[in-house]
Design a protein around this motif. Structure first.
Motif, mmCIF file in Angstrom:
data_model
loop_
_atom_site.group_PDB
_atom_site.id
_atom_site.type_symbol
_atom_site.label_atom_id
_atom_site.label_comp_id
_atom_site.label_asym_id
_atom_site.label_seq_id
_atom_site.Cartn_x
_atom_site.Cartn_y
_atom_site.Cartn_z
ATOM 1 N N SER A 73 8.783 28.616 -16.828
ATOM 2 C CA SER A 73 9.646 28.827 -17.993
ATOM 3 C C SER A 73 9.479 27.745 -19.060
ATOM 4 O O SER A 73 10.127 27.796 -20.099
ATOM 5 C CB SER A 73 11.114 28.912 -17.557
ATOM 6 N N ASP A 74 8.603 26.804 -18.835
ATOM 7 C CA ASP A 74 8.346 25.724 -19.789
ATOM 8 C C ASP A 74 7.451 26.262 -20.910
ATOM 9 O O ASP A 74 6.245 26.459 -20.719
ATOM 10 C CB ASP A 74 7.679 24.552 -19.061
ATOM 11 N N LYS A 75 8.042 26.514 -22.073
ATOM 12 C CA LYS A 75 7.309 27.147 -23.178
ATOM 13 C C LYS A 75 6.145 26.297 -23.685
ATOM 14 O O LYS A 75 5.072 26.819 -23.992
ATOM 15 C CB LYS A 75 8.278 27.469 -24.313
ATOM 16 N N GLU A 76 6.352 24.991 -23.763
ATOM 17 C CA GLU A 76 5.281 24.101 -24.227
ATOM 18 C C GLU A 76 4.094 24.143 -23.244
ATOM 19 O O GLU A 76 2.936 24.224 -23.650
ATOM 20 C CB GLU A 76 5.810 22.675 -24.356
ATOM 21 N N HIS A 77 4.392 24.113 -21.971
ATOM 22 C CA HIS A 77 3.347 24.185 -20.950
ATOM 23 C C HIS A 77 2.618 25.530 -21.027
ATOM 24 O O HIS A 77 1.383 25.578 -20.972
ATOM 25 C CB HIS A 77 3.956 23.982 -19.559
ATOM 26 N N ASN A 78 3.368 26.609 -21.155
ATOM 27 C CA ASN A 78 2.751 27.935 -21.243
ATOM 28 C C ASN A 78 1.802 28.044 -22.426
ATOM 29 O O ASN A 78 0.740 28.658 -22.321
ATOM 30 C CB ASN A 78 3.824 29.022 -21.319
ATOM 31 N N LYS A 79 2.166 27.437 -23.532
ATOM 32 C CA LYS A 79 1.283 27.452 -24.709
ATOM 33 C C LYS A 79 -0.014 26.705 -24.401
ATOM 34 O O LYS A 79 -1.100 27.168 -24.774
ATOM 35 C CB LYS A 79 1.976 26.849 -25.923
ATOM 36 N N LYS A 80 0.085 25.573 -23.717
ATOM 37 C CA LYS A 80 -1.127 24.830 -23.337
ATOM 38 C C LYS A 80 -2.031 25.672 -22.440
ATOM 39 O O LYS A 80 -3.251 25.665 -22.594
ATOM 40 C CB LYS A 80 -0.746 23.536 -22.598
ATOM 41 N N ILE A 81 -1.426 26.402 -21.516
ATOM 42 C CA ILE A 81 -2.199 27.248 -20.603
ATOM 43 C C ILE A 81 -2.900 28.365 -21.379
ATOM 44 O O ILE A 81 -4.099 28.606 -21.205
ATOM 45 C CB ILE A 81 -1.292 27.845 -19.503
ATOM 46 N N ILE A 82 -2.172 29.041 -22.246
ATOM 47 C CA ILE A 82 -2.748 30.126 -23.055
ATOM 48 C C ILE A 82 -3.880 29.594 -23.919
ATOM 49 O O ILE A 82 -4.957 30.198 -23.997
ATOM 50 C CB ILE A 82 -1.650 30.814 -23.902
ATOM 51 N N ASP A 83 -3.652 28.447 -24.575
ATOM 52 C CA ASP A 83 -4.686 27.854 -25.433
ATOM 53 C C ASP A 83 -5.930 27.493 -24.624
ATOM 54 O O ASP A 83 -7.061 27.688 -25.087
ATOM 55 C CB ASP A 83 -4.151 26.608 -26.146
ATOM 56 N N TRP A 84 -5.730 26.968 -23.418
ATOM 57 C CA TRP A 84 -6.863 26.602 -22.564
ATOM 58 C C TRP A 84 -7.680 27.847 -22.217
ATOM 59 O O TRP A 84 -8.905 27.837 -22.344
ATOM 60 C CB TRP A 84 -6.357 25.902 -21.298
ATOM 61 N N TYR A 85 -7.019 28.904 -21.780
ATOM 62 C CA TYR A 85 -7.735 30.148 -21.475
ATOM 63 C C TYR A 85 -8.498 30.651 -22.699
ATOM 64 O O TYR A 85 -9.655 31.079 -22.602
ATOM 65 C CB TYR A 85 -6.778 31.241 -20.990
ATOM 66 N N GLU A 86 -7.869 30.610 -23.856
ATOM 67 C CA GLU A 86 -8.506 31.104 -25.077
ATOM 68 C C GLU A 86 -9.770 30.319 -25.412
ATOM 69 O O GLU A 86 -10.747 30.883 -25.903
ATOM 70 C CB GLU A 86 -7.522 31.079 -26.251
ATOM 71 N N ARG A 87 -9.773 29.015 -25.149
ATOM 72 C CA ARG A 87 -10.971 28.192 -25.392
ATOM 73 C C ARG A 87 -12.171 28.687 -24.579
ATOM 74 O O ARG A 87 -13.316 28.455 -24.948
ATOM 75 C CB ARG A 87 -10.705 26.724 -25.052
#
Length: 122
Positions: A73-87
């Protein structure tokens, strides 16, 4: 205590990237939320892949579930994960090209009750 093993089979050309992601993104968020890392290791799996696994310790299964809810549920962490996958071409691409197997498993002790608190001191 509740122990779990998170297990991956990773393409050799992705190991360094994957380990960096763990150390910089996943590990800090798990620790921040109360997970305890016993250790994380890797070993050759095949000519083209490496096995990477971590063992985590929790007070009990309910505490594990609570920590996982907080991590997810950590929104900041989830954004990092999504950004990493997108890279690396998106989540589907990462699982197709680099992460061939992922398992999250409970570890069950083989020690008898009287031996569960055994510790060696050198």
């Amino acid at each position: 205590m509740f122990f779990r093993r998170k297990f991956y089979i990773v393409s050799n050309d992705f190991v360094e990237i994957f380990n960096k992601h763990f150390n910089e993104t996943n590990l800090p968020n798990q620790l921040k939320n109360g997970a305890r890392l016993v250790g994380r290791w890797m070993a050759p799996h095949s000519e083209n892949t490496t096995e990477i696994f971590a063992i985590w310790e929790y007070d009990n299964y309910e505490k594990y579930e609570e920590i996982e809810r907080n991590v997810r549920s950590d929104k900041e962490h989830n954004k990092k994960i999504i950004d990493w996958y997108e890279r690396y071409g998106g989540r589907d691409n990462v699982y197709k090209k680099y992460l061939f197997e992922v398992r999250n498993e409970e570890l069950i002790t083989t020690l008898s009750e009287e031996n569960r608190h055994f510790r060696t001191i050198e």
